[in-house]
Structure formats: structure tokens, C-alpha cells
Design a protein around this motif. Structure first.
Motif, PDB file in Angstrom:
ATOM      1  N   UNK A 458       0.830  -1.206   0.000  1.00 54.13           N
ATOM      2  CA  UNK A 458       0.000   0.000   0.000  1.00 54.13           C
ATOM      3  C   UNK A 458       0.864   1.255   0.000  1.00 54.13           C
ATOM      4  N   UNK A 459       0.243   2.366  -0.289  1.00 59.47           N
ATOM      5  CA  UNK A 459       0.935   3.656  -0.223  1.00 59.47           C
ATOM      6  C   UNK A 459       1.240   3.988   1.236  1.00 59.47           C
ATOM      7  N   UNK A 460       2.285   4.746   1.496  1.00 61.84           N
ATOM      8  CA  UNK A 460       2.613   5.113   2.880  1.00 61.84           C
ATOM      9  C   UNK A 460       1.461   5.880   3.532  1.00 61.84           C
ATOM     10  N   UNK A 461       1.260   5.699   4.838  1.00 63.55           N
ATOM     11  CA  UNK A 461       0.234   6.468   5.545  1.00 63.55           C
ATOM     12  C   UNK A 461       0.660   7.923   5.669  1.00 63.55           C
ATOM     13  N   UNK A 462      -0.212   8.806   6.146  1.00 56.39           N
ATOM     14  CA  UNK A 462       0.152  10.222   6.308  1.00 56.39           C
ATOM     15  C   UNK A 462       1.393  10.387   7.187  1.00 56.39           C
ATOM     16  N   UNK A 463       2.077  11.498   6.994  1.00 55.32           N
ATOM     17  CA  UNK A 463       3.322  11.773   7.740  1.00 55.32           C
ATOM     18  C   UNK A 463       3.088  11.723   9.246  1.00 55.32           C
ATOM     19  N   UNK A 464       1.943  12.213   9.693  1.00 55.29           N
ATOM     20  CA  UNK A 464       1.634  12.213  11.128  1.00 55.29           C
ATOM     21  C   UNK A 464       1.614  10.791  11.684  1.00 55.29           C
ATOM     22  N   UNK A 465       1.024   9.858  10.916  1.00 55.55           N
ATOM     23  CA  UNK A 465       0.968   8.463  11.353  1.00 55.55           C
ATOM     24  C   UNK A 465       2.350   7.836  11.350  1.00 55.55           C
ATOM     25  N   UNK A 466       3.135   8.124  10.324  1.00 55.91           N
ATOM     26  CA  UNK A 466       4.490   7.575  10.254  1.00 55.91           C
ATOM     27  C   UNK A 466       5.330   8.041  11.433  1.00 55.91           C
ATOM     28  N   UNK A 467       5.185   9.320  11.800  1.00 64.92           N
ATOM     29  CA  UNK A 467       5.948   9.843  12.933  1.00 64.92           C
ATOM     30  C   UNK A 467       5.497   9.199  14.237  1.00 64.92           C
ATOM     31  N   UNK A 468       4.192   8.947  14.344  1.00 63.26           N
ATOM     32  CA  UNK A 468       3.672   8.299  15.563  1.00 63.26           C
ATOM     33  C   UNK A 468       4.196   6.873  15.684  1.00 63.26           C
ATOM     34  N   UNK A 469       4.297   6.177  14.550  1.00 63.96           N
ATOM     35  CA  UNK A 469       4.807   4.795  14.566  1.00 63.96           C
ATOM     36  C   UNK A 469       6.263   4.775  15.009  1.00 63.96           C
ATOM     37  N   UNK A 470       7.071   5.634  14.410  1.00 65.36           N
ATOM     38  CA  UNK A 470       8.509   5.631  14.709  1.00 65.36           C
ATOM     39  C   UNK A 470       8.835   6.338  16.029  1.00 65.36           C
ATOM     40  N   UNK A 471       7.971   7.260  16.446  1.00 64.43           N
ATOM     41  CA  UNK A 471       8.262   8.046  17.645  1.00 64.43           C
ATOM     42  C   UNK A 471       7.630   7.549  18.919  1.00 64.43           C
ATOM     43  N   UNK A 472       6.921   6.411  18.878  1.00 64.10           N
ATOM     44  CA  UNK A 472       6.326   5.875  20.100  1.00 64.10           C
ATOM     45  C   UNK A 472       4.951   6.421  20.402  1.00 64.10           C
ATOM     46  N   UNK A 473       4.262   6.945  19.395  1.00 64.69           N
ATOM     47  CA  UNK A 473       2.915   7.466  19.604  1.00 64.69           C
ATOM     48  C   UNK A 473       1.853   6.391  19.743  1.00 64.69           C
TER      49      UNK A 473
END
Length: 570
Positions: A458-473
Motif C-alpha cells: 500500500x501507499x505510505x500512511x500520512x506523515x503524522x501516522x508515520x511519525x507516531x509509529x517511529x516516535x512511540x505514539x
């Protein structure tokens, strides 16, 4: 005829339903409210209320949103918000001249015989100034009705574990601190009953001081709940004399959220000792956990519902996209073979396979009657539901493990006496394993293994979601297959090390570990629902351990910065 049956809308003035949407939990909508929403032509509501009611509205309904900026929502009773009209596709449209008030908007929306639902937070008669809008409708000859809702002053204490009355009975008073007079404070101050105060977070201490000045003892128990009935709910217990210090020590105030509405309950029934036993909502095993579900909304529907029942906030992120096969001829021949009697069985292993066959049927002008005389097998609850929605009841669903192996355990061997045809149609993904095909051949069946659809990343999710995944959100992520691990890491990056990793089985866990992830939870059997249960059990044990140690109960994402856990090397 039911006394609450929908009246006919007038050809000129239409009809308005003033509807209470409750304090925030969509599950608190009444059956009558759902019925009214399903018949509405126009919805009129604030942004937060729209989020609660929109799923029950029919497709194509027009929307009149009464607050253009969600962050500018005014608490109930503070006056008329600025108004912006949007159509069914949520595209802003200019309002000529000065913004009209809500009553004018409602009556404009009702013209031409349309059914309008004016939805408000809580209850129309207690939480808002809806009476003014009703009077305007009456004066203009616009017929209306009222559908009561769960009032915030009643629903929020119930979710906070604070009963307002008990077997001994009690005098219960409701006070809106924003409009309370000195006389009002004096009356509730001299009472020894329960007082339910509607106020804002930064005004709680002032309301407590008013009660103490009016005669209430400073050591009277007090509970304060923000975002009540939602998974963002949070409750603090203190006394009238200590609440200001309690909120300061908890670093709740000062805060940009200071203007948010809260419900405060004053009296012995809000004591911390009672709440420890009665706080049923905030003590759910995954309460407030933000859980990443790497599946599409359609695939994750029942799983997300299950997670919500544990108090979690599911967030679906598709990791694969489904596309038609590159060469459709094989699928076309197989579907024609269904009609001409080429197959004894057809086996569906996914919802996508059902969808692919259904689309081919529609292309050829066929329907579920084409399955007459053919035995149908399905793996998984969602696959079976998709078939039933198509009009086909499966003849075989695995009695045990919902997988290809589980299906093979129940699949009958080919018997030339009882089976006039020895062939099975198996529509599947292009990356499906050979387990089912090999097993069916071993049972004596001929198999047409047909690529019904292709799976691509699939296409990458929105930047906000990607940051939450990598940043512990996110507090946890559920991996339901090895491909979901590979694809999520590929499109969004590796989950932070504070995020709880839950895997559906050993193969998925091995893939997660190969990508440097520590596996915290594994399902006892390969089922998405057992996986959710295992995560809930993990959360419950984590909560119990914190309470036993005397520590505050926190979510994984609330770990302090720098407290990074070591990855397991085993």
C-alpha cells in the motif's frame, strides 16, 4: 403506530428533530436517535457531535457544521458559535453576509420538505440552549420533535464510577458553574447532598472555593472528569480543599486544555475509596491505548470493535492494496466453469477472494443463484459474513483453527460414489501459500488454483501516522501475518521500542524479530480475535503490576523520554 414513529415532513416547512447525541460515547445514542438519523436529509451539528452521529446517517446526507474550526468548539451554554455551511462532501461554502444563528440555519435547512436533525451534545433540554431554537421553529411554523439524550451530568459520573445515589437515597443538585448565581452556591453549600457541577478544567478550583465559602467542609470528597465517556476520559479525586493542588501536582494545570468542559461530583459518593471499586470504564485492560491495526477498515471491522470493548482506540493502516490479476482470462474461465458445472466445490480463504468473484459475477450479469449445486467453503468469520452478504451460506467453515490447515482438517476426501465431480475452484491471492492446494490434492481432489487478485504494498500512511509509529505514539501494534510486518516497516518505518508488539503466530513473530522488533505478545492460536484477547490479557497484567507496586497506571506510549527498553536478542 408507535408514539415515537416518525411524522411526515411538511411539503413547505419540512421537519426538525432536536436530538441529544450524549456526552461522547457513540454507543450511548438511543434507538430512536439512530432511527431519526437514518431518515435525515440534513444534519446540523458541531464538529465533535458530527463525529458521533455521522455513521448512522444515510449516504449522501447534507451536513451543516456549526463550527468551522474544531478547536474553537464552545462549551455547551456559552452562546452561539460561528457557523459554516458545508455540503455532503464536506466542502466549505460561503455564507453570504453575517453568519446566521443556529435557529436560522435549522429553519433554512428544513425548507422544501426536508427532514433535519439538529444534533447537540448531551441532552437538548439540559446541556444546551436548544429551547431557543425550538421556539424559533414554533414561531415560524416549522414542526419539530425532541429525542432526549444521555446528559453529560448523568452519563459522565456513571462512566467515572461515581453513582449519584445509593440505597440510602440522597439529594442530588445540578449546577452549571458558568451561570450559577450567588444564591445558587449558597443553596448547594448548605446542603449535604451530592452536587454535580458542570464547569471547565481551569475553573474547578474556583467552583470548589465557592462551595467552601457557602458552607461545605473543605474535606468533602470531590471527583473531576474530563472527556467523559470517551477513551480520552481521565478522572482525578481529591477534596474541595485540595483539588487545586492535586491538579497542579498532576501537571494538569496550567494547560492549553484548561477551557475544556469537565464534570465535577461533590459528596461522599465520589470518594477515592469507592472509585477504586466502581471505576469500571477507566480500568478496562487497554483503556486509552492507541493500537495500530495494519489492515484495511473492511478487514479490521470486527477486530477494531473488539479492541474498543477493551477500551482501546484502534487506528487502521492498510499495508497492502488489492489489484486485479495481470491476466484475467484464467479467472474468467473459472467463473464460466462455475455456471457450466465444472466444479464440486469452491473455497474462499479471504474477503478479497469473495469480492473478486462477486465482481466477476456482476460483470457477467450473474448473482448468487449461480452457486446452486456447488458446495462452498470459507475460512474465517469475516469471509463467511462476506458470502452471506452476497446471498451464499457456506457449507463448510473450519470447526477449529481458521486457516488453510484448519479447513483441510474438516475437508472430506474425494469419494467417486458420492462426488460426481472431482474438481475444486480456489480463487486466491497471487502470493498465497501452497498448503491448501497440496492438502486438497492429497485428499484426492483436482484443484484449479486461480489468481483472483494481486496484493501489492500500500501507499505510505500520512506523515503524522508515520511519525507516531517511529516516535512511540502508538501503545501497541497487532501483526496478523508476516507480510503485515514487512509491509508496515517498508511503508512507515519500524515501530518505536516502547510500542508493545503482538503477533498472531510463530511465523509472524519470527519475521518481526528478523526486523529487529521484540515480540511481547503472541496469540495462543492463529486467530485475530485470540490475538486481541492476548493483548488485553497483557494490558490487564501490566495494570495489575503497576497497582501492586503503588505506581500510576500509564500506557506504554507515556513512558518518560529516554526510558528505552533493550531489544531481546533471543
Amino acid at each position: 403506530m408507535s408514539p415515537t414513529a416518525l411524522p411526515a415532513a411538511g411539503p413547505e416547512h419540512g421537519h426538525v428533530t432536536f436530538l441529544g447525541a450524549g456526552p461522547g460515547d457513540p454507543g450511548l445514542l438511543t434507538l430512536r436517535a439512530v432511527e431519526a438519523l437514518s431518515n435525515a436529509d440534513v444534519l446540523v451539528a458541531e464538529h465533535e457531535v458530527l463525529d458521533v452521529i455521522r455513521t448512522h446517517a444515510r449516504q449522501g446526507v447534507s451536513v451543516v457544521q456549526t463550527d468551522a474550526d474544531p478547536s474553537s468548539v464552545s462549551p455547551p451554554g456559552t452562546g452561539t458559535p460561528q457557523l459554516t455551511v458545508v455540503d455532503g462532501t464536506s466542502t466549505p461554502a460561503a455564507v453570504p453576509g453575517a453568519a446566521p444563528d443556529a435557529a436560522h440555519l435549522v429553519m433554512e435547512a428544513a425548507r422544501g420538505g426536508r427532514r433535519v436533525v439538529r444534533a447537540v451534545s448531551g441532552d437538548p433540554g439540559l446541556d444546551t440552549c436548544a429551547a431557543e431554537e425550538m421556539l424559533a421553529c414554533a414561531a415560524a411554523g416549522v414542526p419539530f420533535e425532541v429525542v432526549p439524550g444521555v446528559a453529560a451530568a448523568v452519563g459522565v459520573p456513571a462512566y467515572a464510577g461515581v453513582p449519584l445515589r445509593d440505597a440510602d437515597g440522597a439529594d442530588v443538585r445540578f449546577v452549571d458553574a458558568r451561570a450559577a448565581s450567588e444564591r445558587c452556591w449558597s443553596e448547594v453549600g448548605t446542603s449535604d447532598g451530592t452536587v454535580v457541577v458542570s464547569t471547565t478544567l481551569d475553573s474547578v478550583a474556583a467552583a470548589a472555593a465557592e462551595l467552601v465559602s457557602a458552607g461545605r467542609k473543605p474535606d468533602t470528597p470531590l471527583s473531576v472528569t474530563i472527556a467523559g465517556t470517551t477513551t480520552r476520559q481521565r478522572t482525578w479525586t481529591a477534596t474541595l480543599g485540595t483539588i487545586a493542588q492535586t491538579l497542579k501536582q498532576a501537571k494538569v494545570l496550567p494547560s492549553p486544555d484548561g477551557g475544556r468542559p469537565v464534570i465535577a461530583v461533590v459528596g461522599e459518593r465520589s470518594a477515592a475509596a469507592r472509585r477504586d471499586q466502581l471505576s469500571w470504564f477507566e480500568s478496562k485492560p487497554l483503556f486509552g491505548w492507541k493500537v495500530l491495526v495494519p489492515r484495511t477498515k473492511e478487514q479490521a471491522a470486527s477486530l477494531s470493535d473488539q479492541l474498543r470493548s477493551y477500551g482501546a482506540v484502534p487506528h487502521e493502516v492498510p499495508t497492502i492494496a488489492v489489484e486485479p490479476p495481470r491476466t484475467p482470462q484464467q479467472m474468467e474461465r473459472a467463473v464460466k466453469g462455475l455456471v457450466t458445472g465444472r466444479y464440486e466445490w469452491i473455497a474462499f480463504t479471504s474477503v478479497n477472494a469473495v469480492k473478486a468473484v462477486r465482481e466477476k459475477f456482476e460483470e457477467y450479469g450473474l448473482d448468487a443463484r449461480a452457486f446452486a449445486g456447488i458446495k462452498v467453503a470459507a475460512v474465517g468469520e469475516q469471509t463467511a459474513k462476506a458470502l452471506v452478504a452476497f446471498g451464499v451460506k457456506p457449507d463448510l467453515v473450519p470447526s477449529g483453527e481458521q486457516s488453510a490447515a484448519g479447513l483441510l482438517e474438516d475437508w472430506p476426501p474425494y469419494d467417486p460414489v458420492f462426488d460426481p465431480i472431482d474438481r475444486v475452484f480456489l480463487p486466491r491471492a497471487d502470493i498465497a501459500t501452497e498448503t491448501l492446494v497440496a492438502g486438497l490434492i492429497d485428499l484426492g481432489w483436482e484443484v484449479d488454483d486461480v489468481t483472483a487478485y494481486r496484493t501489492v504494498r500500500a501507499s505510505p500512511p500520512p506523515a503524522e501516522t508515520r511519525e507516531a509509529i517511529k516516535g512511540g505514539g502508538f501503545d501497541a501494534v497487532l501483526f496478523t501475518s508476516s507480510s503485515t510486518v514487512r509491509n508496515l516497516v517498508g511503508i512507515a518505518g519500524k515501530p518505536h521500542n516502547v510500542t508493545v508488539i503482538a503477533c498472531i503466530g510463530p511465523a509472524t513473530a519470527k519475521t518481526a524479530e528478523e526486523h529487529g522488533l521484540r515480540v511481547d505478545v503472541m496469540a495462543p492460536e492463529p486467530s485475530v480475535h485470540k490475538l486481541a484477547e492476548a493483548l488485553a490479557d497483557f494490558g490487564m497484567k501490566r495494570r495489575a503490576a503497576a497497582l501492586e507496586a503503588g505506581d500510576p497506571v500509564t500506557r506504554p506510549s507515556e513512558r518518560r523520554p529516554g526510558a528505552r527498553r533493550r531489544r531481546s536478542t533471543t
